[in-house]
Scaffold this motif. Sequence first.
Motif, PDB file in Angstrom:
ATOM      1  N   PRO A  35       1.121  -0.843   0.454  1.00  0.00           N
ATOM      2  CA  PRO A  35       0.254   0.164   0.154  1.00  0.00           C
ATOM      3  C   PRO A  35       1.028   0.805   0.089  1.00  0.00           C
ATOM      4  N   SER A  36       0.239   2.398  -0.335  1.00  0.00           N
ATOM      5  CA  SER A  36       0.984   3.777  -0.803  1.00  0.00           C
ATOM      6  C   SER A  36       1.570   3.781   0.766  1.00  0.00           C
ATOM      7  N   TRP A  37       2.718   4.725   0.872  1.00  0.00           N
ATOM      8  CA  TRP A  37       3.071   5.579   2.345  1.00  0.00           C
ATOM      9  C   TRP A  37       1.471   5.979   2.789  1.00  0.00           C
ATOM     10  N   HIS A  38       0.624   7.092   2.536  1.00  0.00           N
ATOM     11  CA  HIS A  38      -0.401   7.757   2.371  1.00  0.00           C
ATOM     12  C   HIS A  38      -2.009   6.322   3.713  1.00  0.00           C
ATOM     13  N   ALA A  39      -1.600   5.127   2.767  1.00  0.00           N
ATOM     14  CA  ALA A  39      -2.452   4.248   3.169  1.00  0.00           C
ATOM     15  C   ALA A  39      -2.339   3.232   4.520  1.00  0.00           C
ATOM     16  N   LEU A  40      -0.716   3.270   4.226  1.00  0.00           N
ATOM     17  CA  LEU A  40       0.342   2.290   4.745  1.00  0.00           C
ATOM     18  C   LEU A  40       0.325   3.322   6.276  1.00  0.00           C
ATOM     19  N   GLU A  41       0.198   4.450   6.369  1.00  0.00           N
ATOM     20  CA  GLU A  41       0.412   4.790   7.843  1.00  0.00           C
ATOM     21  C   GLU A  41      -0.636   4.950   8.099  1.00  0.00           C
ATOM     22  N   ALA A  42      -2.078   5.069   7.900  1.00  0.00           N
ATOM     23  CA  ALA A  42      -3.178   4.980   8.608  1.00  0.00           C
ATOM     24  C   ALA A  42      -3.850   4.213   8.788  1.00  0.00           C
ATOM     25  N   VAL A  58      10.282  -0.261  13.282  1.00  0.00           N
ATOM     26  CA  VAL A  58       9.220  -1.773  13.554  1.00  0.00           C
ATOM     27  C   VAL A  58       9.559  -2.599  13.079  1.00  0.00           C
ATOM     28  N   ALA A  59       9.374  -3.648  13.098  1.00  0.00           N
ATOM     29  CA  ALA A  59       9.662  -4.600  12.260  1.00  0.00           C
ATOM     30  C   ALA A  59       9.290  -4.832  11.023  1.00  0.00           C
ATOM     31  N   PRO A  60       9.784  -5.364  10.129  1.00  0.00           N
ATOM     32  CA  PRO A  60       8.880  -4.879   8.662  1.00  0.00           C
ATOM     33  C   PRO A  60       7.697  -6.140   8.961  1.00  0.00           C
ATOM     34  N   PRO A  61       6.605  -5.401   7.997  1.00  0.00           N
ATOM     35  CA  PRO A  61       5.328  -6.123   8.243  1.00  0.00           C
ATOM     36  C   PRO A  61       5.481  -7.206   7.735  1.00  0.00           C
ATOM     37  N   GLU A  62       4.733  -7.850   8.190  1.00  0.00           N
ATOM     38  CA  GLU A  62       4.370  -9.632   7.582  1.00  0.00           C
ATOM     39  C   GLU A  62       4.232  -9.311   6.310  1.00  0.00           C
ATOM     40  N   GLU A  63       2.358  -8.580   6.520  1.00  0.00           N
ATOM     41  CA  GLU A  63       2.044  -8.454   5.130  1.00  0.00           C
ATOM     42  C   GLU A  63       2.778  -7.737   4.029  1.00  0.00           C
ATOM     43  N   VAL A  64       3.640  -7.525   4.137  1.00  0.00           N
ATOM     44  CA  VAL A  64       4.403  -6.298   3.855  1.00  0.00           C
ATOM     45  C   VAL A  64       5.934  -7.231   2.668  1.00  0.00           C
ATOM     46  N   LYS A  65       6.353  -8.409   3.980  1.00  0.00           N
ATOM     47  CA  LYS A  65       7.406  -9.388   3.457  1.00  0.00           C
ATOM     48  C   LYS A  65       6.567 -10.197   2.839  1.00  0.00           C
ATOM     49  N   HIS A  66       4.749  -9.863   2.817  1.00  0.00           N
ATOM     50  CA  HIS A  66       4.646 -12.186   2.016  1.00  0.00           C
ATOM     51  C   HIS A  66       4.546 -11.073   0.544  1.00  0.00           C
ATOM     52  N   LEU A  67       4.117 -10.129   0.727  1.00  0.00           N
ATOM     53  CA  LEU A  67       4.069  -9.605  -0.530  1.00  0.00           C
ATOM     54  C   LEU A  67       5.233 -10.089  -1.923  1.00  0.00           C
TER      55      LEU A  67
END
Lengths: 139, 139, 139, 139
Positions: A45-52, A128-137
């Motif tokens: 997701p975009s930083w805008h969305a990820l920040e939210a 913060v630890a790299p989010p799992e939902e990002v790593k899964h990509l």
Amino acid sequence: MTFRHTTEFVVEFGDCDPAQIVFYPNYFRWMDSASRHFFVAAGVPSWHALEAQTGIFGTPLVDASARFLRTATYGDHITVETTVAEWRTKSFVMAHVVRRGADVLVEGQETRIFARRHPEDPKRIQAVAPPEEVKHLFD
Amino acid sequence: MTFRHTTEFVVEFGDCDPAQIVFYPNYFRWMDSASRHFFVAAGVPSWHALEAQTGIFGTPLVDASARFLRTATYGDHITVETTVAEWRTKSFVMAHVVRRGADVLVEGQETRIFARRHPEDPKRIQAVAPPEEVKHLFD
Amino acid sequence: MTFRHTTEFVVEFGDCDPAQIVFYPNYFRWMDSASRHFFVAAGVPSWHALEAQTGIFGTPLVDASARFLRTATYGDHITVETTVAEWRTKSFVMAHVVRRGADVLVEGQETRIFARRHPEDPKRIQAVAPPEEVKHLFD
Amino acid sequence: MTFRHTTEFVVEFGDCDPAQIVFYPNYFRWMDSASRHFFVAAGVPSWHALEAQTGIFGTPLVDASARFLRTATYGDHITVETTVAEWRTKSFVMAHVVRRGADVLVEGQETRIFARRHPEDPKRIQAVAPPEEVKHLFD
């Protein structure tokens, strides 16, 4: 299979210095842009969305480096091929290869963290630890 | 005794990104400026003058790296302390420490060559040994 | 029929400032790039080639202006539509319209000269009349 | 008596283009910086502080223009003298004179608004009347 993404740039007149070649900090500017395009292409997701969602507002740098092998000048079409070279506990390493056609111009690396505002002091940044939902990509 | 020179910069609004901190390629821009101010302070002739005398038109990069330890934002006054960390046969290494007050923000290194136009192809760049009259300034 | 050319850019994270919008000098950077792409698309020889033939090394600015109508942020795809609005004796006016999709973001103008080194003092710049072979490309 | 403030800059190698002169968008970068330094010198709270108090996060541009009278190159020390040329209902005009010593290089103007986030859509920007406490600083 490693996910990889190629971003294209045109070297502009204003990107070059009085020696008629690219002013080198611009390669870091292009690598930073390539990092963001890499994540967008991967479906992050975009930083805008990820920040939210997570409070993560970006991926600031821990370190950056580049080896300059060939020069480029304005009018040159260049590509930046980007991969994640390594996931670490609190950071990750992006590798970039800048080419003009088949010629490698620059090899770069960026070590980044996923960052959010410190909950008690919004002027400070917290890894913060790299989010799992990002790593899964990238599995 | 190592010759060292400190260059001062102010972080401007436009040097910062949407995360409110310095957009990192600007640190390389400041290190590049600090390198030139270092040579001017040491008494090295300007590139304009050096080119007229020796054909050397600048000191392009072989590699560059930086470790980012603390963030900065606009309004911050920063200093870049520069030394030559090493003279090699055909290149030399500049070390930069970026500070805000006593706090170290960034530690950087640039490996550079002294460059002139290739005598047979002015579009190509040729490394020349660091000129003795330049190195003597640092004895 | 006026010759017009559209150049595409992507707004990058590093093009934006702490207010999350494009840092405005970047619009002038894009307009300058668009001017060069306009001339390349029209068939004007590169500055490299033109300098070899005529001594003209570029088209420095006499004045520049822009009206900012809408903001843009990173990830936005923008276009710059460029025309020559007017040929004058010693200068010419380029008009640029920056859009995101159909929305006009910025309207800009650059007045430029064709410049060569002053024959008696290469540090000075001299305006020359727009070369006929360049103007003919737009007849 | 008009309040005026002068900001100093050094033209760096990387600020110049292959024509060996300042890449012109940098003059707008310096004028933008001079605008902020002008307000700081006048006692206007920082954008950080002003945003906390009033929601105003900055002074984005309505238009900008510059006349380029003389060129500059790296190593040049330049000054930007800044005033508010006019207060309007919803905007104000800043005038900048860029000089090297006594020589005027560039005359520029920026029309700006005081901006806050739209209360119903934080992605939109809203102009507010120049705050009285800011205008009083210039009485």
